[in-house]
Design an enzyme around this catalytic site. Sequence first.
Site, PDB file in Angstrom:
ATOM      1  N   ARG A  52       0.707  -1.094  -0.261  1.00  0.00           N
ATOM      2  CA  ARG A  52      -0.205   0.154   0.277  1.00  0.00           C
ATOM      3  C   ARG A  52       0.826   1.117   0.522  1.00  0.00           C
ATOM      4  NH1 ARG A  52      -4.421  -1.406   4.461  1.00  0.00           N
ATOM      5  NH2 ARG A  52      -4.193  -3.681   3.919  1.00  0.00           N
ATOM      6  N   ASP A  54       1.771   5.196  -0.231  1.00  0.00           N
ATOM      7  CA  ASP A  54       1.437   6.673   0.385  1.00  0.00           C
ATOM      8  C   ASP A  54       0.379   7.401  -0.350  1.00  0.00           C
ATOM      9  OD1 ASP A  54       0.688   5.421   3.097  1.00  0.00           O
ATOM     10  OD2 ASP A  54       2.928   5.918   3.648  1.00  0.00           O
ATOM     11  N   ARG A 198      10.519   6.355   5.103  1.00  0.00           N
ATOM     12  CA  ARG A 198      10.492   7.996   4.604  1.00  0.00           C
ATOM     13  C   ARG A 198      11.397   8.308   5.719  1.00  0.00           C
ATOM     14  NH1 ARG A 198       4.961   9.304   2.705  1.00  0.00           N
ATOM     15  NH2 ARG A 198       5.179  11.604   3.096  1.00  0.00           N
TER      16      ARG A 198
END
Lengths: 248, 248
Positions: A52, A54, A198
């Site tokens: 998934r 972002d 990230r």
Amino acid sequence: MEQRYFFECAYDGTDFSGWQRQPNAETVQQTIELMLSRRFKNTTIPILGCGRTDAGVHANQFYFHVDLPKNLDLEQLKYKLNKMLPTSIVIFEVIPVLAERHARFDATFRSYKYFIHTSKNPFQDKYSWYFPHDLNLEKMNRAAQFLVGEKDFTSFSKLHTDVFTNICDLSKAEWRELDNDQIVFEITANRFLRNMVRAVVGTLLEVGQGYIEPEIITEILEAKDRSRAGVSVPAKGLFLNEVKYPFI
Amino acid sequence: MEQRYFFECAYDGTDFSGWQRQPNAETVQQTIELMLSRRFKNTTIPILGCGRTDAGVHANQFYFHVDLPKNLDLEQLKYKLNKMLPTSIVIFEVIPVLAERHARFDATFRSYKYFIHTSKNPFQDKYSWYFPHDLNLEKMNRAAQFLVGEKDFTSFSKLHTDVFTNICDLSKAEWRELDNDQIVFEITANRFLRNMVRAVVGTLLEVGQGYIEPEIITEILEAKDRSRAGVSVPAKGLFLNEVKYPFI
């Protein structure tokens, strides 16, 4: 008769609210589902992705699985879907697989890249984060090595996610210099937690600027506390780059 | 006391109506002039470019000249302007020159690149034209050779332009293959006419698809008739790539 297919695709995530279907937002999943539905008599066709990503994150390689009629002309299907889908999404290949194959659970290897440019550059800016600071790449690579292996990444994960374990097995975490004052971070693991890449990049940038020493990475991992790691970097420099299955 | 400066810059032309100042449209020239004006006590500061790229055309290298006070801190000026200018425009260098130097008339060499991708690709699409056709690159290169030398390019120019001659001296016109089903055309000359590169590329694509033979290029040149050449290709794949002066 139905047949399970794996679709290999890529997408520019800039204008999407991520992969996963959600109400009142345009996502990659529902854009593809809508086109498949149009192609197959307007039936509802749920697809399931390998992960998934972002909002704003891109994919150079992404797989999803879907059940469709047997004996389709796959080249024709690919051609038609690519015509219907926006420029930002491309289907590379449609692969028939056994009915029990699962795009998410069967993936054994995932690789991400994060691009940063340190000089202002109009052409890099769409797919790379402008971070105009002096960075010590050698230190960043030393720090990255402390992440490699089977480690608990709670400190680098969004809180309250629904996974049963935060342990990931990293096989690679490495910074490289590219042309034109651009650098890229490549990170490879069996699995990733939400926001993990990230947060890792943000933390390694603190090392690169000299705010923390490479060895502190071990302490951050052991703390199992998101607040100990650095701030997450923006999505636009992030690419899901490669996904592997034992059977593809 | 005033001093003439050459500014070396680059820009992403996507959101601009070309280089040249014009009423009721955002252009690169007036964006830079506005920032210079803010930097220098809101005086009007006209700048003069090495050429006039059309709407949507990009520049990897572009020069303009401007008269500003003597003895400026050039690194500081560059830094401040880059902070003020949008991401789409970057100043690489500010170079003091003799007062009679002219960014347009003194340029002796200009080089353009045109990018085309033949497979759907989300990431190439911003700076390359999607042209999903089989192309015979060898034929396109044979055709391109007929353009090299001192030739009259009236057939490849927009009508009613204000130049005194349509003769250009081409030193290079060459197609090359890149990775991922992308090709690039590089064309180099002492000068270019309006719309010339895009008309040349459009014509060579007709050769590449087999609609006309390479040798026909000579006839098209000799006809001095715009209607004989092919349709102009879109701006987004076009980059002014290099500009040279004897004194820089």
